[in-house]
Scaffold this active site. Structure first.
Site, short mmCIF file in Angstrom:
data_model
loop_
_atom_site.label_atom_id
_atom_site.label_comp_id
_atom_site.label_asym_id
_atom_site.label_seq_id
_atom_site.Cartn_x
_atom_site.Cartn_y
_atom_site.Cartn_z
N CYS A 113 52.52 18.22 8.71
CA CYS A 113 52.34 19.35 7.82
C CYS A 113 50.83 19.68 7.85
O CYS A 113 50.45 20.66 7.17
CB CYS A 113 52.97 18.91 6.51
N HIS A 252 49.81 23.35 1.49
CA HIS A 252 50.97 23.23 2.11
C HIS A 252 52.03 23.05 1.29
O HIS A 252 52.14 22.68 0.12
CB HIS A 252 51.06 21.81 2.74
N ASN A 282 59.99 24.53 3.54
CA ASN A 282 58.91 23.85 4.11
C ASN A 282 58.91 24.05 5.57
O ASN A 282 59.87 23.70 6.46
CB ASN A 282 59.22 22.21 3.72
#
Ligand code: UT7
Length: 325
Positions: A113, A252, A282
């Site tokens: 990520c 993020h 996500n």
């Protein structure tokens, strides 16, 4: 050292939408649980024959158009992805060919990520030192390919998508500071245990569902908040700025509760946070990339603004970057 900035952005999200209501029919979950615990309402999924390079090509073309840079003018392509088309060759090489970027070197990076912010920081080095003029950075994932659709702990969280940025020398502003962190001792908290050289794909790895994401979300939560706070603080202090100077905070998109906690610990007003998790979930490296692109397209960032990019992911790795737009 040359000043380096982002001169164009572009994104591509697959059309298929998977809502929380759809997930209620697949696993024992509810829209209420997913919304209150994560902030996610829906996510995008690729169609049957779409892979990461397909998403990357569309995002990259949009970013090149936005930057008014031709593919032939690219010197380097960096793709951040944990779901590449193949173990090798890299997505970046497939992209180089599809774009006709004949003069560009190309490689992938694996920083989960945090991949997009890591890739931006790598790209900056080449341009700042005068080695390269134009670098294309892509964050792209097909997380649906490594999601266990029987595991309610993880399958409600993830989605597919891609976004890209073109970095080049700028006359003023640009990247003011960067910071990267890592703690490999906690790598087992978030991983895909099967399919690599440790546990090569076999009937046993498939039967044990080892080719899917395994996550200890609750333990990660606190580390994510702490690490993103650290990254944000370090990057801001390295360029002599404070949270009050930040006009747009682009984190993020792991969980709305993580993002609001990080902003409040940093002292950044909640309305300065850019969210796209509610519509995309996500998407690992693609989350920060699409959030940056969304913030630009929705005019949440204007010229001269101070933008803080901040990410955390499997590894564990984290990083931040302060940009004067
Ligand atoms: O992107 C990279 C980094 N990622 C992260 O940093 C993720 C960080 N973690 C998180 O975002 C959160 O921990 C999650 C969203 C993954 C989970 O939220 P949580 O509030 O930490 O829930 P939990 O794991 O503590 O689970 C609480 C309860 C459990 O039930 P019991 O044991 O209390 O009866 C779970 O079984 O919620 C249950 N649960 C669910 N219930 C309905 C877990 N998933 C679901 C679900 N639907 N999808």
């Amino acid at each position: 050292m040359k000043k380096v900035g982002i001169i164009g952005v572009g994104e591509y999200l697959p059309e298929k939408v998977l809502s929380n209501a759809d997930l209620e029919k697949m696993v024992d979950t509810s829209d209420e649980w997913i919304t209150t615990r994560t902030g996610i309402k829906e996510r995008r999924l690729v169609s049957k024959h779409e892979a990461v390079s397909d998403l990357s090509i569309k995002a990259a073309k949009a970013a090149l158009r936005d930057a008014k840079v031709k593919a032939q003018e690219l010197d380097l392509i960096i793709v951040a992805s944990i779901t590449p088309d193949f173990q090798f060759p890299s997505v970046a090489c497939l992209l180089q060919n599809a774009l006709g970027a004949k003069g560009a070197a190309a490689f992938d990076i694996s920083a989960a990520c945090a991949g997009f912010v890591y890739a931006i920081i790598i790209a900056q080095q080449f341009i700042a030192r005068g080695n390269y003029k134009n670098v294309l950075v892509v964050g792209a994932e097909v997380l649906s390919s490594i999601t266990d659709w029987q595991d309610r702990n993880t399958c409600v969280l993830f989605g597919d998508g891609a976004a890209a940025a073109v970095l080049s020398e700028v006359k003023s502003g640009g990247i003011l500071s960067t910071y990267m962190g890592c703690d490999g001792s906690a790598s087992e908290l978030l991983m895909v245990p099967g399919g690599g050289s440790r546990n090569p794909t076999s009937h046993k790895t498939i039967d044990n569902r080892m080719h899917y994401i395994k996550m200890r979300g609750n333990e990660l939560f606190k580390i994510a908040v702490r690490s993103m706070q650290e990254a944000g603080e370090k990057a801001l202090s390295l360029c002599g700025l404070s949270a009050k100077d930040v006009d747009c905070f682009i984190p993020h998109q792991a969980n709305v509760r993580i993002l609001t906690a990080v902003a409040s610990r940093l002292g950044i007003a909640q309305e300065k946070i850019y969210f796209n998790i509610q519509k995309y979930g996500n998407m690992s490296s693609a989350s920060l990339a699409t959030a940056l692109c969304g913030a630009v397209k929705e005019k949440r960032i204007k010229k001269g603004d101070i933008v803080l990019l901040d990410a955390f992911g499997a590894g564990l790795v984290w990083g931040a970057c302060v940009i004067k737009w």
